[in-house]
Every structure is written in structure tokens, then in C-alpha cells.
Design a protein around this motif. Structure first.
Motif, PDB file in Angstrom:
ATOM      1  N   GLY A  78      -8.086  -4.673 -14.043  1.00 45.48           N
ATOM      2  CA  GLY A  78      -6.854  -4.362 -14.770  1.00 45.48           C
ATOM      3  C   GLY A  78      -6.218  -3.037 -14.408  1.00 45.48           C
ATOM      4  O   GLY A  78      -5.342  -2.549 -15.137  1.00 45.48           O
ATOM      5  N   ILE A  79      -6.631  -2.442 -13.287  1.00 50.58           N
ATOM      6  CA  ILE A  79      -6.088  -1.160 -12.860  1.00 50.58           C
ATOM      7  C   ILE A  79      -4.838  -1.391 -12.020  1.00 50.58           C
ATOM      8  O   ILE A  79      -4.833  -2.239 -11.120  1.00 50.58           O
ATOM      9  N   HIS A  80      -3.779  -0.636 -12.293  1.00 48.37           N
ATOM     10  CA  HIS A  80      -2.537  -0.741 -11.541  1.00 48.37           C
ATOM     11  C   HIS A  80      -2.415   0.444 -10.583  1.00 48.37           C
ATOM     12  O   HIS A  80      -2.667   1.593 -10.966  1.00 48.37           O
ATOM     13  N   ILE A  81      -2.009   0.160  -9.363  1.00 51.63           N
ATOM     14  CA  ILE A  81      -1.847   1.213  -8.353  1.00 51.63           C
ATOM     15  C   ILE A  81      -0.364   1.512  -8.185  1.00 51.63           C
ATOM     16  O   ILE A  81       0.422   0.626  -7.837  1.00 51.63           O
ATOM     17  N   ARG A  82      -0.003   2.748  -8.435  1.00 51.81           N
ATOM     18  CA  ARG A  82       1.400   3.157  -8.301  1.00 51.81           C
ATOM     19  C   ARG A  82       1.688   3.651  -6.884  1.00 51.81           C
ATOM     20  O   ARG A  82       2.601   3.176  -6.230  1.00 51.81           O
ATOM     21  N   HIS A  83       0.923   4.623  -6.420  1.00 52.08           N
ATOM     22  CA  HIS A  83       1.118   5.188  -5.092  1.00 52.08           C
ATOM     23  C   HIS A  83      -0.145   4.976  -4.268  1.00 52.08           C
ATOM     24  O   HIS A  83      -1.252   5.227  -4.750  1.00 52.08           O
ATOM     25  N   ALA A  84       0.011   4.555  -3.021  1.00 55.50           N
ATOM     26  CA  ALA A  84      -1.102   4.419  -2.084  1.00 55.50           C
ATOM     27  C   ALA A  84      -0.854   5.336  -0.903  1.00 55.50           C
ATOM     28  O   ALA A  84       0.196   5.242  -0.250  1.00 55.50           O
ATOM     29  N   ARG A  85      -1.811   6.250  -0.636  1.00 55.37           N
ATOM     30  CA  ARG A  85      -1.689   7.180   0.483  1.00 55.37           C
ATOM     31  C   ARG A  85      -2.834   6.952   1.458  1.00 55.37           C
ATOM     32  O   ARG A  85      -4.003   6.960   1.067  1.00 55.37           O
ATOM     33  N   VAL A  86      -2.493   6.757   2.723  1.00 59.98           N
ATOM     34  CA  VAL A  86      -3.506   6.539   3.754  1.00 59.98           C
ATOM     35  C   VAL A  86      -3.092   7.275   5.018  1.00 59.98           C
ATOM     36  O   VAL A  86      -1.913   7.597   5.205  1.00 59.98           O
ATOM     37  N   ASP A  87      -4.045   7.526   5.912  1.00 62.12           N
ATOM     38  CA  ASP A  87      -3.736   8.273   7.129  1.00 62.12           C
ATOM     39  C   ASP A  87      -3.350   7.331   8.256  1.00 62.12           C
ATOM     40  O   ASP A  87      -3.188   6.118   8.059  1.00 62.12           O
TER      41      ASP A  87
END
Length: 429
Positions: free
Chosen positions: A202-211
Motif C-alpha cells: 500500500g505504499i505510494h511512490i511520488r518521486h523516483a531517483r536513479v543514476d
């Protein structure tokens, strides 16, 4: 007993984590054997009392067991449990026929997120920032393979969730792999398993940062599907570099981190043109003006160093996008904590699958430690949410204590003039 403050940590662990661990993994023994929660507790006590290696449990074993009824297992039991929890590796074959081993440990990855949710570190329905990166662990185990850094070891992938409302970051996924496997190899499979495990809770991801190791159309598509906004370090291709040299590009001068740079925005057309609705935020800086080439930067006669960020965020300015992406560098501290506070520098087993169990169990203990730091009673000791383990041990755990019995109960006596312990042990026997 020189580590009297450890009993506060033990009490918190038994209240908040032990039922979750045993409820999820089940009972390891129905007679007199040690449960998985007790094995995790022995590992935690070792690190909290200054130990670095699993064998250091022997150093604190007898001292901690001075509390009547408390059991601390031996290092041998901890190592056997890691073997019991280990699962077989998954082998992928590259286009050239070379094979690489991954260990997904899906059950323990499920426990990692489940324990964070049940203990209140993660809240279903709330939004979090998602950071993903790889660590290169040196190891002399017999199945370790050479990494590009020149040493034998492993290359585990690690995901971290950060609360948007609290100063709390949680390790939410780890997959181990051979040290010689490139970070891009089957990364979309690793990310898919980690993201689905998070979303199922049930966790929502707003921003995803990856290299830039995640700069591929498969990974970008996956991130766009499971998060609202993405921030990906883009590779500097020859086509993009030639376009940036064009006189038609309008650059804007700004100052960031006391350095003069130029920024611009371009519609994204890379990755075979299959990614829509994104832009490239590009910065350039003159060579020799504090700029530094990275491993994806070409040399040559160009007087500028270019860096680009792929994002579907159009409301932020270029400076805001660059600043937000650069904050992912703070997540490197998570690897530093795991290496130096939770034993990642000293992997205890000889196989990749068994060491994966160690990585995940210690990640769960690190999450609990972050939860422990939120206790307001610790502020009187000068303990804050960013306090490292060695400082916690010195300020809280290291205090002479003795267990005695009187009035038909066990009594813990602390030999200290620090009044802060009174609040910490107010309801303790």
C-alpha cells in the motif's frame, strides 16, 4: 555489566519487532531452540555494543544474559539460521553466453517491507521518495567475483524509501548479485520485484531517483508506470552532445553550490523515441572551473562538461530539478551506515545466497535503529534522528549496570549520575 543501556534497546525490540518477525517467518523451533527474532536480537545487541563481526557475539553473550530469563544465542546459531533462510540463486545468461548469479530472497524482502509497515516506519496510503543504487562490497569469500573497482566481492542493489513528512528513510529492498555483473544487466527485473513488493503493502511512490545505470527504456518505462515523477541521470550520447553544441540552444546562467553553471531544457527524444511526455534538464560547466568528468563523460576538445537529467516533471525550474536530483547523493550515507555500523564490511558466510540473508537481516535492524532514534526520551542524551551507532553506544548503551533480586522481582541498577536514564527506564523492572 558495562553495557547497561542495551536493555532499553532489547525491550523496544521485543515489543516492536519480535512479534512481527516470528509472525512472518514462523517459529524456528517449538521446543527450546532459538526463534528468528532471538537470532536477530543477538545480531542487534552485538552491533549496539560495538561489535563488527558476527563472532563478536561471544564478547557480549554472557554479559547480556545477566538479565534473568533473557537468552542470547551464539554466533554459530546465527550462522546456521542464515543457511536455513537462504534460497537458491537465479542465473541469467547474457547475449554473449556469460552467466551471472542473482539472489532475490523474496521472502526476506517481503519481511523487510512488512516489518517497516507493521512497526509504523512506513504508512500505507502515504507517498514516499524512492532511491535506487548499487553497492560494491569487497569480500574474500570463495564465490566472490571481481568488481570494476578492482576487488572481489558482490554488487547488491538497494532501494530506499524516504518519508515526505518526516526525517526518516527506510531500506525497502535488497537483491544481491555477482560482483562482475554490470548494474544495467537485468536491472528491470530487480526493480520490478522491489517495486511490486513495496506497492503490495500500500505504499505510494511520488518521486523516483536513479543514476545513469538505470538509463534504459525498459527501466524508464517501469519507473513511469509505478511512480508519479521520475528523475534519471541520462547518458551523454554523441547525438545529444552534438545537439547541445548547436548555436540554437538557449542557455541560462545560474549559480548553484557557489558555482557558475548554465542550464537549459530540451524535449526528450532519446531511447528510440519510445518515451513520451518527458524533458531533459541539461547543465553545462566549463572545464577547469570546478567541473569534474564522470565515467559517462567524454573528453576531447569540448570546453564544457555536460550532465543531463531525464524527468517527466515540467513544473520545476531547471535549478529545482538539479537540486532535487542531487539530494540522492545523501542516500550514499545509507551504505556508509551499513558498512561501518551493521557489519557489511565483514560478510560472515561463504556463499552469495547466505550473505544475502545477512544483508537483509541487518537492513531490517538498521530500519529498527532508525525507528528507535525517534524516541523523545533519547533527546536528553543528545541523541537525534541522524545519530550514528557509535555515538549511540557511547552515550546510551555504555553504562555500568547490575541485576539483583528483591521484593520478588528482578531489579536493574544503573551506576550513573545521568538523570536521563530515569525517563528511559521509568517503567522497567
Amino acid at each position: 555489566m558495562p553495557y547497561g543501556g542495551i536493555y532499553f534497546v532489547i525491550r523496544e525490540f521485543l515489543l516492536k519487532m519480535a512479534p512481527i518477525i516470528d509472525g512472518y517467518l514462523g517459529l524456528r523451533s517449538r521446543l527450546v531452540g532459538y526463534q528468528y527474532s532471538e537470532i536477530s536480537l543477538a545480531m542487534l545487541c552485538n552491533f549496539m555494543c560495538g561489535g563488527d563481526r558476527t563472532e563478536d557475539i561471544y564478547r557480549v553473550h554472557d554479559m547480556i544474559e545477566q538479565k534473568p530469563g533473557l537468552r542470547i544465542c551464539s554466533p554459530d546459531t546465527v550462522l546456521r539460521a542464515m543457511t536455513e533462510l537462504a534460497v537458491d540463486d537465479v542465473t541469467y545468461t547474457s547475449g554473449t553466453g556469460k552467466q551471472y548469479r542473482f539472489n532475490t530472497a523474496e521472502r526476506l524482502n517481503g519481511l523487510l517491507v512488512y516489518a517497516a509497515v507493521k512497526s509504523g516506519m512506513l504508512r500505507p496510503g502515504e507517498q514516499y521518495d524512492f532511491d535506487f543504487d548499487h553497492e560494491f562490497l569487497a569480500s574474500e569469500t570463495w564465490d566472490a567475483l571481481p568488481t570494476y573497482k578492482g576487488h572481489d566481492g558482490y554488487s547488491p542493489a538497494c532501494a530506499v524509501l524516504t518519508s515526505l513528512s518526516e526525517n526518516l528513510d527506510v531500506i525497502a529492498g535488497i537483491e544481491n548479485r555477482d560482483g562482475n555483473a554490470t548494474v544495467k544487466f537485468h536491472q528491470e527485473d530487480t526493480l520490478m520485484r522491489i517495486l511490486l513488493n513495496i506497492i503490495e503493502q500500500g505504499i505510494h511512490i511520488r518521486h523516483a531517483r536513479v543514476d545513469c545505470g538505470s538509463y534504459s527504456k525498459e527501466v524508464v518505462r517501469l519507473l513511469l508506470e509505478h511512480s508519479e515523477r521520475i528523475f534519471v541521470r541520462a547518458g551523454m550520447t554523441k547525438t545529444l552532445r552534438e545537439k547541445l553544441r548547436s548555436a540554437d540552444i538557449q542557455w541560462r546562467k545560474v549559480e548553484m553550490n557557489c558555482q557558475q553553471i548554465e542550464v537549459t531544457t530540451l524535449p526528450f527524444e532519446g531511447l528510440d523515441g519510445e518515451i513520451e511526455g518527458c524533458r531533459l534538464v541539461v547543465q553545462r560547466q566549463r572545464k577547469g572551473a570546478g567541473a569534474q568528468l564522470d565515467c559517462f563523460e567524454e573528453g576531447g576538445d569540448d570546453v564544457y562538461v555536460y550532465r543531463a537529467i531525464l524527468t517527466n516533471e515540467w513544473d520545476m525550474s531547471e535549478e529545482q530539478v538539479i537540486h532535487f536530483y542531487n539530494q540522492r547523493g545523501a542516500k550514499e550515507k545509507v551504505f556508509d551506515q551499513m558498512d561501518n555500523d551493521f557489519g557489511w564490511h565483514y560478510l560472515p558466510k561463504g556463499l552469495l545466497r547466505e550473505n544475502t540473508v545477512f544483508l537483509l537481516l541487518t537492513a531490517m535492524l538498521r530500519n529498527f535503529y532508525r525507528l528507535l532514534l525517534m524516541n523523545d526520551a533519547l533527546r536528553a542524551f543528545g541523541i537525534w534522528c541522524t545519530t550514528r551507532m557509535k555515538a549511540f553506544t557511547a552515550k546510551v548503551v555504555t553504562v555500568v549496570a547490575r541485576w539483583t533480586r528483591g521484593g520478588r522481582r528482578d531489579i536493574l541498577t544503573l551506576y550513573t549520575s545521568n538523570s536521563a536514564y530515569a525517563a528511559l527506564y521509568a517503567d522497567y523492572g
